[in-house]
Design a protein around this motif. Sequence first.
Motif, PDB file in Angstrom:
ATOM      1  N   LEU A   1       0.829  -1.204   0.000  1.00  0.00           N
ATOM      2  CA  LEU A   1       0.000   0.000   0.000  1.00  0.00           C
ATOM      3  C   LEU A   1       0.867   1.259   0.000  1.00  0.00           C
ATOM      4  CD1 LEU A   1      -3.083   0.732   0.170  1.00  0.00           C
ATOM      5  CD2 LEU A   1      -2.703   1.087   2.598  1.00  0.00           C
ATOM      6  N   PHE A   2       1.934   1.185   0.798  1.00  0.00           N
ATOM      7  CA  PHE A   2       2.870   2.303   0.853  1.00  0.00           C
ATOM      8  C   PHE A   2       3.463   2.596  -0.526  1.00  0.00           C
ATOM      9  CE2 PHE A   2       3.620   1.868   5.580  1.00  0.00           C
ATOM     10  CZ  PHE A   2       3.171   3.138   5.856  1.00  0.00           C
ATOM     11  N   GLU A   3       3.738   1.501  -1.253  1.00  0.00           N
ATOM     12  CA  GLU A   3       4.346   1.677  -2.575  1.00  0.00           C
ATOM     13  C   GLU A   3       3.374   2.298  -3.569  1.00  0.00           C
ATOM     14  OE1 GLU A   3       5.782  -2.222  -3.542  1.00  0.00           O
ATOM     15  OE2 GLU A   3       7.181  -2.171  -1.845  1.00  0.00           O
ATOM     16  N   SER A   4       2.082   1.966  -3.404  1.00  0.00           N
ATOM     17  CA  SER A   4       1.134   2.441  -4.412  1.00  0.00           C
ATOM     18  C   SER A   4       0.535   3.806  -4.093  1.00  0.00           C
ATOM     19  CB  SER A   4      -0.009   1.444  -4.587  1.00  0.00           C
ATOM     20  OG  SER A   4       0.316   0.204  -4.071  1.00  0.00           O
ATOM     21  N   LEU A   5       0.503   4.172  -2.816  1.00  0.00           N
ATOM     22  CA  LEU A   5      -0.115   5.450  -2.465  1.00  0.00           C
ATOM     23  C   LEU A   5       0.850   6.290  -1.632  1.00  0.00           C
ATOM     24  CD1 LEU A   5      -3.704   4.316  -1.339  1.00  0.00           C
ATOM     25  CD2 LEU A   5      -3.171   5.700  -3.341  1.00  0.00           C
ATOM     26  N   PRO A   6       0.795   7.609  -1.761  1.00  0.00           N
ATOM     27  CA  PRO A   6       1.643   8.462  -0.911  1.00  0.00           C
ATOM     28  C   PRO A   6       1.171   8.398   0.543  1.00  0.00           C
ATOM     29  CG  PRO A   6       0.196   9.805  -2.300  1.00  0.00           C
ATOM     30  CD  PRO A   6       0.020   8.392  -2.746  1.00  0.00           C
TER      31      PRO A   6
ATOM     32  N   ILE B   1      -2.660   8.185   2.608  1.00  0.00           N
ATOM     33  CA  ILE B   1      -3.125   7.064   3.442  1.00  0.00           C
ATOM     34  C   ILE B   1      -3.613   7.566   4.800  1.00  0.00           C
ATOM     35  CG2 ILE B   1      -2.426   4.946   4.610  1.00  0.00           C
ATOM     36  CD1 ILE B   1      -0.340   4.562   2.394  1.00  0.00           C
ATOM     37  N   PHE B   2      -2.814   8.426   5.430  1.00  0.00           N
ATOM     38  CA  PHE B   2      -3.126   8.790   6.818  1.00  0.00           C
ATOM     39  C   PHE B   2      -4.012  10.023   6.956  1.00  0.00           C
ATOM     40  CE2 PHE B   2       0.860   6.365   7.433  1.00  0.00           C
ATOM     41  CZ  PHE B   2       0.332   5.387   8.256  1.00  0.00           C
ATOM     42  N   PHE B   3      -3.970  10.894   5.966  1.00  0.00           N
ATOM     43  CA  PHE B   3      -4.637  12.183   6.193  1.00  0.00           C
ATOM     44  C   PHE B   3      -5.789  12.478   5.252  1.00  0.00           C
ATOM     45  CE2 PHE B   3      -0.254  12.661   7.766  1.00  0.00           C
ATOM     46  CZ  PHE B   3      -0.563  12.713   9.115  1.00  0.00           C
ATOM     47  N   THR B   4      -6.274  11.481   4.508  1.00  0.00           N
ATOM     48  CA  THR B   4      -7.481  11.723   3.722  1.00  0.00           C
ATOM     49  C   THR B   4      -8.584  10.802   4.223  1.00  0.00           C
ATOM     50  OG1 THR B   4      -6.944  10.077   2.056  1.00  0.00           O
ATOM     51  CG2 THR B   4      -6.185  12.337   1.655  1.00  0.00           C
ATOM     52  N   SER B   5      -9.812  11.185   3.914  1.00  0.00           N
ATOM     53  CA  SER B   5     -10.918  10.418   4.481  1.00  0.00           C
ATOM     54  C   SER B   5     -11.718   9.657   3.418  1.00  0.00           C
ATOM     55  CB  SER B   5     -11.842  11.347   5.266  1.00  0.00           C
ATOM     56  OG  SER B   5     -12.250  12.392   4.427  1.00  0.00           O
ATOM     57  N   ALA B   6     -11.194   9.612   2.184  1.00  0.00           N
ATOM     58  CA  ALA B   6     -11.932   8.865   1.161  1.00  0.00           C
ATOM     59  C   ALA B   6     -11.618   7.379   1.271  1.00  0.00           C
ATOM     60  CB  ALA B   6     -11.552   9.381  -0.222  1.00  0.00           C
TER      61      ALA B   6
ATOM     62  N   GLU C   1     -13.667 -10.631   2.459  1.00  0.00           N
ATOM     63  CA  GLU C   1     -14.193 -10.143   1.194  1.00  0.00           C
ATOM     64  C   GLU C   1     -13.175  -9.293   0.431  1.00  0.00           C
ATOM     65  OE1 GLU C   1     -16.480  -6.101   1.797  1.00  0.00           O
ATOM     66  OE2 GLU C   1     -17.457  -7.651   2.991  1.00  0.00           O
ATOM     67  N   MET C   2     -11.971  -9.275   0.968  1.00  0.00           N
ATOM     68  CA  MET C   2     -10.997  -8.353   0.414  1.00  0.00           C
ATOM     69  C   MET C   2     -10.276  -8.897  -0.811  1.00  0.00           C
ATOM     70  SD  MET C   2      -8.453  -9.282   3.363  1.00  0.00           S
ATOM     71  CE  MET C   2      -7.419 -10.739   3.230  1.00  0.00           C
ATOM     72  N   MET C   3     -10.392 -10.232  -1.041  1.00  0.00           N
ATOM     73  CA  MET C   3      -9.570 -10.861  -2.059  1.00  0.00           C
ATOM     74  C   MET C   3      -9.771 -10.281  -3.458  1.00  0.00           C
ATOM     75  SD  MET C   3      -7.724 -12.734  -0.452  1.00  0.00           S
ATOM     76  CE  MET C   3      -7.575 -13.500   1.128  1.00  0.00           C
ATOM     77  N   SER C   4     -11.024  -9.932  -3.761  1.00  0.00           N
ATOM     78  CA  SER C   4     -11.331  -9.517  -5.118  1.00  0.00           C
ATOM     79  C   SER C   4     -10.792  -8.133  -5.463  1.00  0.00           C
ATOM     80  CB  SER C   4     -12.844  -9.540  -5.307  1.00  0.00           C
ATOM     81  OG  SER C   4     -13.440  -8.823  -4.259  1.00  0.00           O
ATOM     82  N   ILE C   5     -10.545  -7.324  -4.453  1.00  0.00           N
ATOM     83  CA  ILE C   5     -10.150  -5.942  -4.740  1.00  0.00           C
ATOM     84  C   ILE C   5      -8.649  -5.778  -4.539  1.00  0.00           C
ATOM     85  CG2 ILE C   5     -10.524  -3.520  -4.105  1.00  0.00           C
ATOM     86  CD1 ILE C   5     -13.272  -4.458  -3.022  1.00  0.00           C
ATOM     87  N   PRO C   6      -7.956  -5.265  -5.508  1.00  0.00           N
ATOM     88  CA  PRO C   6      -6.507  -5.109  -5.361  1.00  0.00           C
ATOM     89  C   PRO C   6      -6.178  -4.141  -4.228  1.00  0.00           C
ATOM     90  CG  PRO C   6      -7.296  -3.996  -7.344  1.00  0.00           C
ATOM     91  CD  PRO C   6      -8.437  -4.799  -6.825  1.00  0.00           C
ATOM     92  N   LEU C   7      -5.112  -4.413  -3.547  1.00  0.00           N
ATOM     93  CA  LEU C   7      -4.606  -3.567  -2.447  1.00  0.00           C
ATOM     94  C   LEU C   7      -5.457  -3.626  -1.183  1.00  0.00           C
ATOM     95  CD1 LEU C   7      -3.386  -0.210  -4.038  1.00  0.00           C
ATOM     96  CD2 LEU C   7      -2.002  -2.073  -3.135  1.00  0.00           C
ATOM     97  N   TYR C   8      -6.648  -4.274  -1.253  1.00  0.00           N
ATOM     98  CA  TYR C   8      -7.529  -4.255  -0.083  1.00  0.00           C
ATOM     99  C   TYR C   8      -6.893  -5.002   1.091  1.00  0.00           C
ATOM    100  CZ  TYR C   8     -12.167  -3.498   1.987  1.00  0.00           C
ATOM    101  OH  TYR C   8     -13.219  -3.053   2.738  1.00  0.00           O
ATOM    102  N   ASP C   9      -6.307  -6.174   0.798  1.00  0.00           N
ATOM    103  CA  ASP C   9      -5.715  -6.925   1.921  1.00  0.00           C
ATOM    104  C   ASP C   9      -4.537  -6.160   2.511  1.00  0.00           C
ATOM    105  OD1 ASP C   9      -4.072  -7.380  -0.272  1.00  0.00           O
ATOM    106  OD2 ASP C   9      -3.408  -9.338   0.479  1.00  0.00           O
ATOM    107  N   SER C  10      -3.797  -5.521   1.628  1.00  0.00           N
ATOM    108  CA  SER C  10      -2.691  -4.730   2.112  1.00  0.00           C
ATOM    109  C   SER C  10      -3.193  -3.584   3.007  1.00  0.00           C
ATOM    110  CB  SER C  10      -1.921  -4.177   0.916  1.00  0.00           C
ATOM    111  OG  SER C  10      -0.816  -3.465   1.353  1.00  0.00           O
ATOM    112  N   ALA C  11      -4.322  -3.017   2.638  1.00  0.00           N
ATOM    113  CA  ALA C  11      -4.888  -1.919   3.430  1.00  0.00           C
ATOM    114  C   ALA C  11      -5.329  -2.401   4.805  1.00  0.00           C
ATOM    115  CB  ALA C  11      -6.081  -1.300   2.695  1.00  0.00           C
ATOM    116  N   LEU C  12      -5.911  -3.590   4.853  1.00  0.00           N
ATOM    117  CA  LEU C  12      -6.334  -4.102   6.162  1.00  0.00           C
ATOM    118  C   LEU C  12      -5.129  -4.423   7.038  1.00  0.00           C
ATOM    119  CD1 LEU C  12      -9.439  -6.329   5.378  1.00  0.00           C
ATOM    120  CD2 LEU C  12      -9.317  -3.941   6.081  1.00  0.00           C
TER     121      LEU C  12
END
Lengths: 281, 255
Positions: A26-31, A35-40, A241-252
Motif C-alpha cells: 500500500l505504501f508503494e502504491s499510495l503516498p 493514506i493517513f490524512f485523507t478520508s476517502a 471479502e478483500m480478495m477480489s479488490i486489489p490492495l484491499y488486503d494490504s490496506a487491512l
Amino acid sequence: MIVTLSLVILTPIVMCICLSVKSSLLFESLPVGKIFFTSAWEPSKGNFGFLPFILSSIFITFLAVLIAGPVCLFSALYLTQYARVRLVRIMQPVIDILAGIPSVVYGVWGIIVIVPFVSNVVAPLFHIQTTGYTLIAGGIVLAVMITPFILNILIEILRTIPSELSEATLSLGATKWEVIKHVIVRKAKPGIVSAFGLGVSRAFGETIAVLMVAGNVAKIPGGLFDPVYPLPALIANNYGEMMSIPLYDSALMMAALILFVSILVFNFFSRISIYHLERNL
Amino acid sequence: MLHMTKEKIHIENLEVSIGKEHILKNINCTIPEKKITVILGPSGCGKTTLLKSMNRLTDLYSDVKINGKIELNGKNIYNGISDINDLRRKMGLLSQRPAPLPMNIFNNVAYGLKISGRRKKRYLRLRVEHYLKQANLWDEVKDRLYSPANSLSIGQQQRLCLARGLAVDPELILADEPTSSLDPISSQAIENRLMELKNHYTIIVVTHALRQARRIADYIIFLYLGEIIEQCEASEFFNNPKNEITKAYLRGSFN
C-alpha cells in the motif's frame, strides 16, 4: 525455558515484520499523506484514506476512558478507604465476573439497552435524531467493558499504600478526605496513570462489542451522535471479502499495523510518564 | 518527682479488642506532663494499640471495640462529641518507619499548617525553617527544600517526620518505636531530640528496647500480654522492680 521465553519475545517482533511486509504494498502504491490524512475510503476505486478510522478509534477510546476513569477511581477509593471488609469481599467476585463476560455479550447488551437508550432518551435531549448506533453508544459500552480491568488494578495499587502514611497525615489534623486527596491519590498517581493506560490499550483494540454498536460508517465523526468506524471493526468486518479488490488486503494489514504501532507507542509513553511520576514522589 | 507533675493523660478501665482478640485488658494508667513516658514490653503485647487508642487511630481498624475512658487534660476523648481531627492534631505521631508525605521537603513540614488554613508564604517559610531546626535537619536540607522527601536518607526522613509533627504545635508526641528502622547514629539523633523536647512536650515512646528505655525514660509503663504489669518512675523500675515478670524481663529472660 529459554526457548519458550524467546517465543514470547519473538512473537511481537515477527508480528510487526509480517504486518509491515504485507502493508508495504500500500505504501508503494499510495503516498503516505494520502493514506493517513485523507478520508476517502473507496477500495474499489483504489482510495484508502485511513483518517476516519484512526479518528474513530481515538475518539471512542478517549470517550470510554473519560467515562470509566473517574467511575473506577472513586469506586476503588471507596472500596479501599471507606468500605467495610465484607463489602470488599462481595465486590471482588462481582468485578471478576464483569471482567470475564465475553465481549460479544457486552455487544448484545449494548444493542438491546444502550443503543435504544441513546436513540430514545439521550439524543432527544439535544434535539437530535439518530438510530443510536453512535460514538456515544460505543463509548459507553466500551467504558463498561474496561471498568473491571481498571478497577481491579486500582484496588491493588491503593492497597499497597502503607497505612502509616494515612495515620501520619491524620495525625497532622487532616480529615479523611484530605488524606485521600492530598496523600493517597498523589502517592498512587503513577499506578493510576498506568491503570488508565492499560484501560486505553484495551479499549483501543476492543473489536466485537464496539463493532456491534458503533454504526460503522467510514466518515469522520462530527460529534457524539455520529456513527464511528474504529480500526479493529474495519479489519473484522472486511476480512474475507478483500480478495477480489486489489490492495484491499494490504490496506487491512495497514490497519492492523497502525493499531499495533499505536499501542506500542502509547505503552512506551505511559512507561515514561510513570517513571517520571515515580521519581517526583 | 511524679507526684509533683500534672497528669496529661489519664486512662481508666480501658479494654480494646479487635475481632475476637482481646488486645488490652483493664488498662489504668497516668501519663505525666512534660516527661518522657516509655511504654515498654515485648513484641505483640499491645503497646502500639495503647498508643494509637490515645489519638483514636484505632478508629481506623475494622472490628475494633473500645471500652473505658481516656482523658486528655481531664476530658474524655471517647465521649463522641470531641473533634477527632483536633484531638489528633494535639498529638504528633512518629511511626516505626518514617512515612514522608509524597511531596517535597518544604511541603512535608508546611502541610499541617496549610490544612489548618495558614497559607501565607512568608509565615510558612519561617515556620518550616524553625521546625526543621528543632528537628536538627535544617543544615542538611536547607539547599534542597524543594526536592522530594523520598530522596532523603531514612534517618533524615524520620527527623523530617518529627519536624512535620512539631509544626502543627502539638501538646504530645506519640512515638511508636521511632528508632527501630534507623541506624545507631540516626537513632541517637532522634533520642537526643526527644530528650530536649520534653521540656515543651509530653512525650510517649513505645519501645521493646530496654536500653533505649533506660536512656530516655522518666516514667515507665510495662505491658505484658495486654496488661499493665508495673508502672512507676524509671529509676524505681530499673533499680527496684517489684513484679516477678518485670524482674525476668529486666534479666533478659524473655523478649
